[in-house]
Design a protein around this motif. Structure first.
Motif, mmCIF file in Angstrom:
data_model
loop_
_atom_site.group_PDB
_atom_site.id
_atom_site.type_symbol
_atom_site.label_atom_id
_atom_site.label_comp_id
_atom_site.label_asym_id
_atom_site.label_seq_id
_atom_site.Cartn_x
_atom_site.Cartn_y
_atom_site.Cartn_z
ATOM 1 N N GLU A 27 62.984 9.039 -78.017
ATOM 2 C CA GLU A 27 62.670 8.486 -76.703
ATOM 3 C C GLU A 27 61.636 7.365 -76.814
ATOM 4 O O GLU A 27 61.754 6.319 -76.178
ATOM 5 C CB GLU A 27 62.149 9.596 -75.788
ATOM 6 C CG GLU A 27 62.198 9.266 -74.309
ATOM 7 C CD GLU A 27 63.620 9.086 -73.796
ATOM 8 O OE1 GLU A 27 63.823 8.169 -72.960
ATOM 9 O OE2 GLU A 27 64.519 9.825 -74.235
ATOM 10 N N LYS A 28 60.599 7.578 -77.637
ATOM 11 C CA LYS A 28 59.555 6.579 -77.806
ATOM 12 C C LYS A 28 60.088 5.340 -78.508
ATOM 13 O O LYS A 28 59.708 4.205 -78.157
ATOM 14 C CB LYS A 28 58.388 7.179 -78.621
ATOM 15 C CG LYS A 28 57.159 6.277 -78.679
ATOM 16 C CD LYS A 28 56.569 6.071 -77.293
ATOM 17 C CE LYS A 28 55.319 5.218 -77.321
ATOM 18 N NZ LYS A 28 54.780 4.970 -75.962
ATOM 19 N N GLN A 29 60.960 5.523 -79.478
ATOM 20 C CA GLN A 29 61.538 4.384 -80.192
ATOM 21 C C GLN A 29 62.283 3.459 -79.237
ATOM 22 O O GLN A 29 62.141 2.235 -79.292
ATOM 23 C CB GLN A 29 62.481 4.875 -81.284
ATOM 24 C CG GLN A 29 61.790 5.597 -82.433
ATOM 25 C CD GLN A 29 62.762 6.038 -83.499
ATOM 26 O OE1 GLN A 29 63.764 5.381 -83.760
ATOM 27 N NE2 GLN A 29 62.475 7.165 -84.132
ATOM 28 N N PHE A 30 63.073 4.042 -78.339
ATOM 29 C CA PHE A 30 63.831 3.233 -77.375
ATOM 30 C C PHE A 30 62.908 2.638 -76.313
ATOM 31 O O PHE A 30 63.141 1.528 -75.832
ATOM 32 C CB PHE A 30 64.929 4.071 -76.723
ATOM 33 C CG PHE A 30 66.065 4.396 -77.643
ATOM 34 C CD1 PHE A 30 66.889 3.387 -78.130
ATOM 35 C CD2 PHE A 30 66.321 5.695 -78.029
ATOM 36 C CE1 PHE A 30 67.942 3.675 -78.992
ATOM 37 C CE2 PHE A 30 67.374 6.000 -78.889
ATOM 38 C CZ PHE A 30 68.181 4.983 -79.370
ATOM 39 N N GLU A 31 61.847 3.369 -75.963
ATOM 40 C CA GLU A 31 60.910 2.898 -74.945
ATOM 41 C C GLU A 31 60.193 1.629 -75.396
ATOM 42 O O GLU A 31 60.060 0.666 -74.633
ATOM 43 C CB GLU A 31 59.891 3.999 -74.658
ATOM 44 C CG GLU A 31 58.832 3.619 -73.623
ATOM 45 C CD GLU A 31 57.749 4.688 -73.485
ATOM 46 O OE1 GLU A 31 56.578 4.303 -73.296
ATOM 47 O OE2 GLU A 31 58.077 5.888 -73.575
ATOM 48 N N TRP A 208 61.135 -5.441 -79.981
ATOM 49 C CA TRP A 208 59.970 -4.547 -80.057
ATOM 50 C C TRP A 208 58.691 -5.276 -80.450
ATOM 51 O O TRP A 208 57.587 -4.795 -80.190
ATOM 52 C CB TRP A 208 60.217 -3.368 -81.000
ATOM 53 C CG TRP A 208 60.703 -3.655 -82.389
ATOM 54 C CD1 TRP A 208 61.980 -3.481 -82.856
ATOM 55 C CD2 TRP A 208 59.929 -4.116 -83.531
ATOM 56 N NE1 TRP A 208 62.056 -3.815 -84.186
ATOM 57 C CE2 TRP A 208 60.823 -4.197 -84.635
ATOM 58 C CE3 TRP A 208 58.595 -4.448 -83.713
ATOM 59 C CZ2 TRP A 208 60.393 -4.616 -85.897
ATOM 60 C CZ3 TRP A 208 58.162 -4.873 -84.975
ATOM 61 C CH2 TRP A 208 59.068 -4.946 -86.046
ATOM 62 N N GLU A 209 58.818 -6.458 -81.053
ATOM 63 C CA GLU A 209 57.620 -7.220 -81.427
ATOM 64 C C GLU A 209 56.817 -7.662 -80.212
ATOM 65 O O GLU A 209 55.604 -7.899 -80.316
ATOM 66 C CB GLU A 209 58.022 -8.480 -82.193
ATOM 67 C CG GLU A 209 58.709 -8.252 -83.512
ATOM 68 C CD GLU A 209 59.122 -9.577 -84.119
ATOM 69 O OE1 GLU A 209 58.208 -10.368 -84.440
ATOM 70 O OE2 GLU A 209 60.329 -9.838 -84.238
ATOM 71 N N PHE A 210 57.489 -7.761 -79.052
ATOM 72 C CA PHE A 210 56.839 -8.277 -77.858
ATOM 73 C C PHE A 210 56.247 -7.161 -76.994
ATOM 74 O O PHE A 210 55.791 -7.410 -75.879
ATOM 75 C CB PHE A 210 57.838 -9.133 -77.078
ATOM 76 C CG PHE A 210 58.388 -10.263 -77.913
ATOM 77 C CD1 PHE A 210 57.637 -11.418 -78.112
ATOM 78 C CD2 PHE A 210 59.609 -10.145 -78.565
ATOM 79 C CE1 PHE A 210 58.118 -12.443 -78.916
ATOM 80 C CE2 PHE A 210 60.092 -11.170 -79.380
ATOM 81 C CZ PHE A 210 59.343 -12.323 -79.547
#
Length: 264
Positions: A27-31, A208-210
């Motif tokens: 869940e955190k990875q997708f968030e 995810w970098e942003f």
């Protein structure tokens, strides 16, 4: 100076901390990836740009509304595998394409393997892909060595190969990691030299970098600049590119000769 800019993004689960001893639940990875994507899409819309998103099937299934937004904004959907694990099995190549096409109701032409792992051309052809952008023609110690590959777009065993842009001679990679770790003015100079030589740039980042990622366990070079600071740097870079006679395009446009650089 004229030319084409192929701006593209690997839209995947934020799993890099897992490689460095910090497990993150799914869940955190997708968030984290979703948070960065929203900021990024606002910037692309503000600048009036279209881009290519290499999406894992797992992200598309988990975040269908965001995937639908990409399509509505005119961005290209390409495959980044079933998930971010670098299996490269032929059945995974086919299945990720099938899932994306059914979910998005659009044809998926391109593929990029997770972490730029090698992928077999006949397998790509058998799975129905037209182009592959899984080659970064440089040497990244501990990851890959693709110095033997051409730097320009080329045709190989039924597949159009679209390598990531690297500079002439020294093959300095023009991608997310170097973008945030060298002065922007130097990155611009290297981009100018490469664009002038090739007539196009193929530059990629990750949504995810942003997001705010400095607190996660990962190499310092991967998080040296993040979030809105990185977004502002990208906006500066885009504005600089737009000051020339350049046009931004999706990688699928390479498939159409009238819209793409000549394939050598």
């Amino acid at each position: 100076m004229t030319g084409k800019i192929y701006l593209n993004f690997d839209l995947e689960e934020f799993d890099i901390p897992c490689e460095y001893g910090q497990p993150l639940d799914e869940e955190k990875q997708f968030e984290v990836s979703s948070e960065g994507l929203k900021y990024l899409l606002d910037l692309l819309q503000k600048k009036g740009l279209i881009a290519t998103f290499f999406i894992t099937a797992s992200f598309a299934l988990k975040k269908p509304s965001l995937t639908e937004t990409l399509l509505k904004l005119g961005h290209e959907i390409a495959s980044h595998g079933l998930d971010h694990s670098p299996s490269g099995k032929e059945e995974d190549l086919f299945l990720s394409k099938k899932i994306l096409e059914e979910l998005c109701s659009t044809q998926v032409l391109g593929y990029r393997s997770p972490r730029f792992r090698p992928v077999d051309c006949p397998s790509l052809v058998a799975s129905g892909y037209i182009y592959n952008s899984s080659i970064n023609p440089t040497w990244l110690p501990g990851r890959y060595n693709y110095l033997h590959y051409p730097r320009k777009i080329f045709f190989e065993q039924g597949i159009i190969q679209i390598p990531i842009s690297t500079t002439p001679i020294i093959r300095f990679p023009l991608c997310w990691l170097t973008f945030k770790n060298i002065p922007l003015r130097i990155f611009k100079i290297l981009s100018w030299v490469t664009l002038k030589e090739k007539g196009y740039l193929n530059v990629f980042f990750h949504p995810w970098e942003f997001a705010e990622i400095k607190s996660y366990a990962m190499p310092k070079a991967a998080k040296s600049i993040d979030g809105k600071t990185l977004l502002k740097r990208l906006e500066d870079y885009i504005s600089w590119l737009q000051s020339f006679e350049t046009s931004f395009a999706r990688l699928s446009d390479v498939v159409h000769p009238e819209n793409s650089p000549k394939i050598k």
